[in-house]
Design an enzyme around this catalytic site. Sequence first.
Site, PDB file in Angstrom:
ATOM      1  N   TRP A 127      30.931  31.344  53.760  1.00 34.26           N
ATOM      2  CA  TRP A 127      29.628  31.902  53.425  1.00 34.26           C
ATOM      3  C   TRP A 127      28.593  31.236  54.342  1.00 34.26           C
ATOM      4  CZ3 TRP A 127      26.046  29.736  49.239  1.00 34.26           C
ATOM      5  CH2 TRP A 127      24.962  30.608  49.023  1.00 34.26           C
ATOM      6  N   ASP A 208      34.133  26.659  45.171  1.00 36.80           N
ATOM      7  CA  ASP A 208      32.941  27.483  44.948  1.00 36.80           C
ATOM      8  C   ASP A 208      33.417  28.842  44.434  1.00 36.80           C
ATOM      9  OD1 ASP A 208      30.389  28.499  44.922  1.00 36.80           O
ATOM     10  OD2 ASP A 208      30.238  28.773  47.088  1.00 36.80           O
ATOM     11  N   ALA A 210      32.165  32.317  43.174  1.00 39.33           N
ATOM     12  CA  ALA A 210      30.995  33.195  43.068  1.00 39.33           C
ATOM     13  C   ALA A 210      31.361  34.618  42.651  1.00 39.33           C
ATOM     14  CB  ALA A 210      30.242  33.214  44.395  1.00 39.33           C
ATOM     15  N   LYS A 243      27.067  37.854  40.421  1.00 38.45           N
ATOM     16  CA  LYS A 243      27.823  39.081  40.678  1.00 38.45           C
ATOM     17  C   LYS A 243      28.519  39.578  39.411  1.00 38.45           C
ATOM     18  CE  LYS A 243      27.009  37.072  44.581  1.00 38.45           C
ATOM     19  NZ  LYS A 243      26.355  37.334  45.811  1.00 38.45           N
TER      20      LYS A 243
END
Length: 393
Positions: A127, A208, A210, A243
């Site tokens: 990212w 991470d 997400a 999300k």
Amino acid sequence: MFETLPDPKLDGIIALMQAFADDPRMGKIDLGVGVYRDTSGRTPVMAAVKAAEARIVEEQESKSYLSLAGDAAFLETMRDLLLGDAVPSARVAAVGTPGGTSAVRQLCELIRLARPEATVWVSEQTWPNHVPLIRAARLDMRPYRYLDRDAGALDRAGMMADLEQVAAGDVVLLHGCCHNPTGVDLSLQDWAEIAALLERRGAVPFVDMAYQGFGEGLDADAGGLRHLAARVPEMLLSGSCSKNFGLYRERVGIAMAIVPEGERGRLAGTLAGLNRQVFAFPPDHGGRVVSTILGDPGLRVMWRQELDAMRERVAENRRGLADALREATGSDRFGFIAGQQGMFSLLPLEPAQIETLRAEHGIYMLGDGRVNMAGLNEASVPVLAQAMAGVLR
Ligand code: LMR
């Protein structure tokens, strides 16, 4: 004093959002920022979120401060969603943060406090905002190989060889699922091998997460990180509800340190202290929506069904684009798109081709060829496939 400031460099994702908004053309196609869109290009508020918000408005009696860690119910329900029963709660120190972004930043600050000399290893494609977040905490960073571009698959041998270089006390950043930007995920076997390697090298994983729920499903997507958490003595975990709850602008995230039981209190206090230095109390509304949904069986079912439908729509777009590209280019080289997971894939295009797609066709993707599969629909899939075939010719 401000004349000394260099000109700001806008993050590529944010710059693209702006460029898309400024483009007056009808029929432009936004495949930039990672936001879910329905078939008509909207990002609706989920019905479960609306219902939870109505309940909160009705029942909430105060908006006074909570603790620096945020609402206990949010922390508990998110711990369960991410970690299941992989580790006892007595090993998990957690705080709420404004979005997953600041969870990553706060955990980088935690690394800096504990071990300023640590190197943070990031997958070679990651990212784009991971890099400035790590740098802002003044930590060293090194890449490990991740994507085999020709195959559109994991460069397993390259990744494992690079991770063999990790030193004791280093940190390895991994994407929980739906790797951003490649769409290439680790298998459970890969997670197990990484866990064994990190344990042997004495390095700390930092996961991470997400996009939980956008890969194979809520539990399947967390399988790798749960394996890791159960195996290693220390792990960092950042989570985002942008999300999977569609709570993008509410900024709902969580930062966790999974540590031996005796250290939980120290870590929880340190994370709370880090929150105090930046924003003091994490925002409450979005987190309360999440805990209301996760804590109510009816709302939870409603939310899961909506999330399942979003995941299926993205997967359908992947299959549709792979088929359309096969037809438009007469080649199988884009078949990998159908097998990858989550919102993103990296299309093997040159910068000049990406620019032509934008200038001539109004198709917006990131400069490295990252596309948001959720931005497509039945009408735009063939448009993209034809335009790509054109620039590749
Ligand atoms: C993305 O990668 O597009 C999203 O995670 C949005 C962001 O904050 O960059």
